[in-house]
Design a protein around this motif. Structure first.
Motif, short mmCIF file in Angstrom:
data_model
loop_
_atom_site.label_atom_id
_atom_site.label_comp_id
_atom_site.label_asym_id
_atom_site.label_seq_id
_atom_site.Cartn_x
_atom_site.Cartn_y
_atom_site.Cartn_z
N ASN A 161 149.83 112.66 51.03
CA ASN A 161 151.12 113.48 51.31
C ASN A 161 151.24 114.73 51.31
O ASN A 161 151.22 115.16 50.24
N THR A 162 151.79 115.75 52.46
CA THR A 162 151.37 117.19 52.78
C THR A 162 152.54 117.62 51.69
O THR A 162 152.47 118.25 51.03
N GLU A 163 153.61 117.20 51.47
CA GLU A 163 155.21 117.41 51.00
C GLU A 163 154.68 117.24 49.21
O GLU A 163 156.22 117.63 48.67
N SER A 164 153.85 116.59 48.77
CA SER A 164 153.71 115.86 47.11
C SER A 164 154.31 117.60 46.21
O SER A 164 153.31 118.77 46.79
N GLU A 165 154.26 116.92 45.01
CA GLU A 165 154.28 118.14 44.81
C GLU A 165 152.91 118.66 44.02
O GLU A 165 152.20 120.16 43.79
N ASN A 166 152.43 117.44 43.95
CA ASN A 166 150.39 117.68 43.52
C ASN A 166 149.87 118.31 45.09
O ASN A 166 148.56 118.62 44.52
N MET A 219 145.00 108.70 38.75
CA MET A 219 144.40 109.78 38.42
C MET A 219 144.57 111.35 39.20
O MET A 219 144.38 112.40 38.50
N TYR A 220 145.59 111.01 40.69
CA TYR A 220 146.22 112.08 41.34
C TYR A 220 147.81 111.92 41.40
O TYR A 220 148.50 112.93 41.71
N GLY A 221 148.14 110.65 40.49
CA GLY A 221 150.07 110.69 40.27
C GLY A 221 150.48 109.35 41.78
O GLY A 221 149.71 109.72 42.99
N ASP A 222 151.39 109.41 41.64
CA ASP A 222 151.89 108.75 42.66
C ASP A 222 152.29 108.76 43.80
O ASP A 222 152.03 108.58 45.06
N ASP A 223 153.00 110.42 44.68
CA ASP A 223 153.56 110.24 46.14
C ASP A 223 151.84 111.44 46.53
O ASP A 223 152.12 111.68 47.31
N PHE A 224 150.83 111.57 45.31
CA PHE A 224 149.87 112.68 46.86
C PHE A 224 148.74 111.03 47.65
O PHE A 224 148.85 111.98 48.63
N ILE A 225 148.07 110.53 47.09
CA ILE A 225 147.71 109.66 47.55
C ILE A 225 148.57 108.60 47.54
O ILE A 225 148.72 108.04 46.94
N VAL A 226 148.72 108.48 49.11
CA VAL A 226 149.48 106.72 49.45
C VAL A 226 148.93 105.54 49.82
O VAL A 226 149.68 105.30 50.90
N ASP A 227 147.78 106.27 50.77
CA ASP A 227 147.07 105.34 51.52
C ASP A 227 145.56 105.05 51.62
O ASP A 227 145.48 106.37 51.39
N VAL A 228 145.18 103.81 51.30
CA VAL A 228 143.70 104.09 51.61
C VAL A 228 142.85 103.26 52.55
O VAL A 228 143.88 101.65 52.40
N GLY A 229 142.48 103.08 53.61
CA GLY A 229 142.28 102.70 54.54
C GLY A 229 140.40 102.91 54.84
O GLY A 229 139.88 103.79 54.59
N PHE A 230 139.75 101.73 55.14
CA PHE A 230 138.39 101.41 55.93
C PHE A 230 138.49 101.80 57.28
O PHE A 230 138.63 101.21 57.96
N SER A 231 138.04 102.51 58.01
CA SER A 231 138.09 102.89 59.40
C SER A 231 136.55 102.38 59.43
O SER A 231 136.70 102.45 60.56
N SER A 232 135.73 101.79 58.78
CA SER A 232 134.71 101.11 59.45
C SER A 232 134.02 100.67 57.70
O SER A 232 133.40 101.01 56.98
N ALA A 233 133.96 98.79 57.97
CA ALA A 233 133.82 98.28 57.54
C ALA A 233 132.79 96.92 57.35
O ALA A 233 133.08 96.64 58.63
N THR A 234 131.19 97.30 57.21
CA THR A 234 130.65 96.09 57.11
C THR A 234 129.91 94.70 56.22
O THR A 234 129.63 96.09 55.32
N TYR A 235 130.36 93.66 56.28
CA TYR A 235 129.92 93.43 55.12
C TYR A 235 128.59 92.38 54.91
O TYR A 235 128.70 91.86 56.23
N GLN A 236 127.63 92.28 54.54
CA GLN A 236 126.22 91.87 54.25
C GLN A 236 125.85 90.96 53.33
O GLN A 236 125.94 91.37 52.24
#
Length: 177
Positions: free
Chosen positions: A106-111, A160-177
């Motif tokens: 989030n670019t508008e976060s205080e952090n 680690m960073y506060g609730d409004d700095f990192i707002v989503d986590v995604g896997f652009s690629s995921a391979t399971y073996q």
């Protein structure tokens, strides 16, 4: 004479049918309308619950696209992703995941100003948190509930960073073996 008697009987039966239809309509309409209101309120509640779940889980959590910046942990073109050993499952075999992880910031976060410059330096700490969360799951859990794992990672990073700095986590690629 027989024809007119049959006509009169048919006419009387039609009138009785009409009267019973009218009574049935006036008796059932209030019940049907109250059932429709109940169904509508349940559908509205379900829709609200889905919207709340969607804003909690991923997709930037209700942030506009202009507010979000994507930070790719595996920014190198040659980087195939991070290999993480998974917890042994029911089959008792060793499994691993190869993940390319992206963070929505989030670019508008205080952090934002405080932490943005240090993300590259703290990349290994972020990767360690991701490894810890992913390594605690089996291959079946990763395949069946990838979004749940992403939410666990998000919660750890938000600690680690506060609730409004990192707002989503995604896997652009995921391979399971």
């Amino acid at each position: 004479m027989k024809k007119s008697l049959l006509t009169v009987i048919t006419f009387v039966l039609v009138l009785i049918n009409l009267a019973l239809t009218g009574v049935l309509t006036f008796v059932l309409v209030p019940y049907v309308s109250s059932a429709n209101k109940l169904v509508s309120s349940v559908a509205t509640a379900i829709e609200l619950e889905q919207k709340a779940g969607a804003s909690e889980s991923g997709s930037g959590g209700g942030y506009s696209i202009e507010q979000l910046e994507v930070y790719d942990l595996n920014a190198d073109k040659d980087d195939k992703g991070t290999t993480i050993n998974l917890k042994k499952g029911a089959d008792g075999k060793d499994h691993y995941a190869v993940l390319k992880v992206t963070l929505s910031i989030n670019t508008e976060s205080e952090n934002y100003k405080k932490y943005k410059e240090t993300l590259d330096a703290k990349k290994s700490l972020i990767q360690t948190e991701i490894n810890d969360v992913v390594a605690s799951h089996t291959i079946d859990e990763m395949r069946s509930d990838q979004e749940g794992v992403q939410q666990e990672i998000l919660k750890e990073l938000q600690k680690m960073y506060g609730d409004d700095f990192i707002v989503d986590v995604g896997f652009s690629s995921a391979t399971y073996q």
